[in-house]
Design a protein around this motif. Structure first.
Motif, mmCIF file in Angstrom:
data_model
loop_
_atom_site.group_PDB
_atom_site.id
_atom_site.type_symbol
_atom_site.label_atom_id
_atom_site.label_comp_id
_atom_site.label_asym_id
_atom_site.label_seq_id
_atom_site.Cartn_x
_atom_site.Cartn_y
_atom_site.Cartn_z
ATOM 1 N N VAL A 96 18.654 26.611 37.948
ATOM 2 C CA VAL A 96 17.604 25.652 37.614
ATOM 3 C C VAL A 96 18.184 24.458 36.873
ATOM 4 C CG1 VAL A 96 15.412 25.342 36.396
ATOM 5 C CG2 VAL A 96 15.915 27.513 37.528
ATOM 6 N N GLY A 97 19.118 24.709 35.959
ATOM 7 C CA GLY A 97 19.718 23.616 35.203
ATOM 8 C C GLY A 97 20.903 24.080 34.390
ATOM 9 N N ARG A 98 21.722 23.097 33.976
ATOM 10 C CA ARG A 98 22.905 23.386 33.183
ATOM 11 C C ARG A 98 23.260 22.145 32.384
ATOM 12 N NH1 ARG A 98 28.518 25.583 34.865
ATOM 13 N NH2 ARG A 98 27.458 26.331 36.705
ATOM 14 N N SER A 99 23.768 22.363 31.156
ATOM 15 C CA SER A 99 24.244 21.263 30.317
ATOM 16 C C SER A 99 25.447 21.750 29.528
ATOM 17 C CB SER A 99 23.148 20.779 29.352
ATOM 18 O OG SER A 99 23.664 19.830 28.440
ATOM 19 N N VAL A 100 26.526 20.948 29.517
ATOM 20 C CA VAL A 100 27.738 21.291 28.775
ATOM 21 C C VAL A 100 28.186 20.059 27.998
ATOM 22 C CG1 VAL A 100 30.125 22.050 28.899
ATOM 23 C CG2 VAL A 100 28.433 23.016 30.469
ATOM 24 N N GLU A 101 28.382 20.214 26.706
ATOM 25 C CA GLU A 101 28.823 19.134 25.819
ATOM 26 C C GLU A 101 30.150 19.534 25.189
ATOM 27 O OE1 GLU A 101 28.377 15.424 24.435
ATOM 28 O OE2 GLU A 101 26.499 16.365 25.062
ATOM 29 N N ASP A 102 31.204 18.734 25.439
ATOM 30 C CA ASP A 102 32.524 18.980 24.854
ATOM 31 C C ASP A 102 32.955 17.748 24.066
ATOM 32 O OD1 ASP A 102 33.428 21.641 25.767
ATOM 33 O OD2 ASP A 102 33.204 20.765 27.760
ATOM 34 N N VAL A 103 33.393 17.963 22.825
ATOM 35 C CA VAL A 103 33.824 16.860 21.967
ATOM 36 C C VAL A 103 35.071 17.283 21.196
ATOM 37 C CG1 VAL A 103 31.592 15.722 21.708
ATOM 38 C CG2 VAL A 103 32.160 17.642 20.233
ATOM 39 N N VAL A 104 35.921 16.300 20.903
ATOM 40 C CA VAL A 104 37.134 16.531 20.122
ATOM 41 C C VAL A 104 37.288 15.380 19.137
ATOM 42 C CG1 VAL A 104 39.639 16.825 20.188
ATOM 43 C CG2 VAL A 104 38.244 17.680 22.088
ATOM 44 N N GLY A 105 37.546 15.720 17.868
ATOM 45 C CA GLY A 105 37.739 14.682 16.861
ATOM 46 C C GLY A 105 36.806 14.877 15.684
ATOM 47 N N VAL A 106 36.258 13.762 15.193
ATOM 48 C CA VAL A 106 35.304 13.762 14.082
ATOM 49 C C VAL A 106 33.941 13.411 14.653
ATOM 50 C CG1 VAL A 106 34.730 12.797 11.832
ATOM 51 C CG2 VAL A 106 37.135 13.019 12.515
ATOM 52 N N PHE A 107 32.976 14.300 14.539
ATOM 53 C CA PHE A 107 31.701 14.077 15.219
ATOM 54 C C PHE A 107 30.579 14.865 14.552
ATOM 55 C CE2 PHE A 107 34.034 17.535 17.166
ATOM 56 C CZ PHE A 107 33.097 18.552 17.239
ATOM 57 N N SER A 108 29.363 14.506 14.925
ATOM 58 C CA SER A 108 28.174 15.252 14.523
ATOM 59 C C SER A 108 27.372 15.565 15.779
ATOM 60 C CB SER A 108 27.325 14.463 13.531
ATOM 61 O OG SER A 108 26.836 13.275 14.118
ATOM 62 N N ILE A 109 26.711 16.709 15.771
ATOM 63 C CA ILE A 109 25.915 17.166 16.907
ATOM 64 C C ILE A 109 24.552 17.610 16.403
ATOM 65 C CG2 ILE A 109 25.646 18.962 18.658
ATOM 66 C CD1 ILE A 109 28.567 18.964 19.109
#
Length: 217
Positions: free
Chosen positions: A181-194
């Motif tokens: 039905v659906g998919r979401s993938v979030e990848d981050v590297v470094g200095v961040f906020s989620i």
């Protein structure tokens, strides 16, 4: 002799009854300190590819503060999880040795009734401040409405590597494989906020069918 046998049988029945009734778990903890920490949480409401599953693993060295509430009910087929944590990395040395490992915090929650899975993962973290809340519920005669699904809220500030993903699949009878039905993938590297809020629910009147495998994203 007969009285002794009866007493032993009654004791065995009491023990078996107690074991069968151990289907509710609640844990609240506050852990803070400086040093090395390794933690693992694995729990499920049903065996195999069914019910609700949760897997959490944490490890690293430095300073840490962790406030967690965890609740699991087999009868209600539900899991509620909340964590507020802060991790700061630095190596520590004791007489037993030197511990030098950046923080790793991985969490995966799967709902086989809804065909939904949510993953939150941080690795190589030098600094991590997070607040996570997850509720997952499946079909049960004790629930007022048998709408199974996952509700998740993520809020984090990180120096390191981050990964947040979700997937929703549905099994249609006669099909060779589940329908995504659906998919979401979030990848981050470094200095961040989620900051993320996710709802993955399956209405009772929708297509039914068991999903036989839900890998963590």
């Amino acid at each position: 002799m007969n009285r002794l046998c009866c007493a032993v049988l009654i004791s065995m029945l009491i023990l078996v009854g107690s074991a069968a009734a151990a289907n509710y778990i609640y844990e609240r903890s506050v852990i803070q300190g400086v040093g090395y920490r390794s933690h693992e949480l694995i729990a499920q409401t049903a065996q195999g590819y069914s019910g609700q599953k949760i897997v959490e693993r944490i490890s690293g060295s430095g300073s840490f503060y962790d406030r967690t509430e965890f609740e699991l009910s087999v009868q209600r087929n539900s899991i509620n999880y909340s964590k507020e944590a802060t991790f700061e990395y630095f190596p520590v040395s004791y007489q037993t040795g030197t511990y030098d490992r950046k923080w790793v915090d991985r969490l995966c929650v799967a709902n086989y009734d809804a065909g939904a899975v949510v993953t939150e993962s941080y690795t190589h973290a030098e600094s991590l401040m997070k607040h996570t809340q997850i509720s997952t519920v499946g079909n049960s005669h004790l629930n007022e409405v048998n709408n199974s699904g996952i509700e998740a809220s993520f809020n984090a500030n990180v120096i390191g590597v981050g990964h947040i993903g979700w997937r929703s699949v549905e099994w249609i009878e006669g099909a060779k494989r589940p329908f995504e039905v659906g998919r979401s993938v979030e990848d981050v590297v470094g200095v961040f906020s989620i900051e993320k809020y996710i709802q993955l629910f399956k209405n009772e009147s929708g297509t039914t069918g068991a999903v036989d495998w839900l890998p963590c994203l």
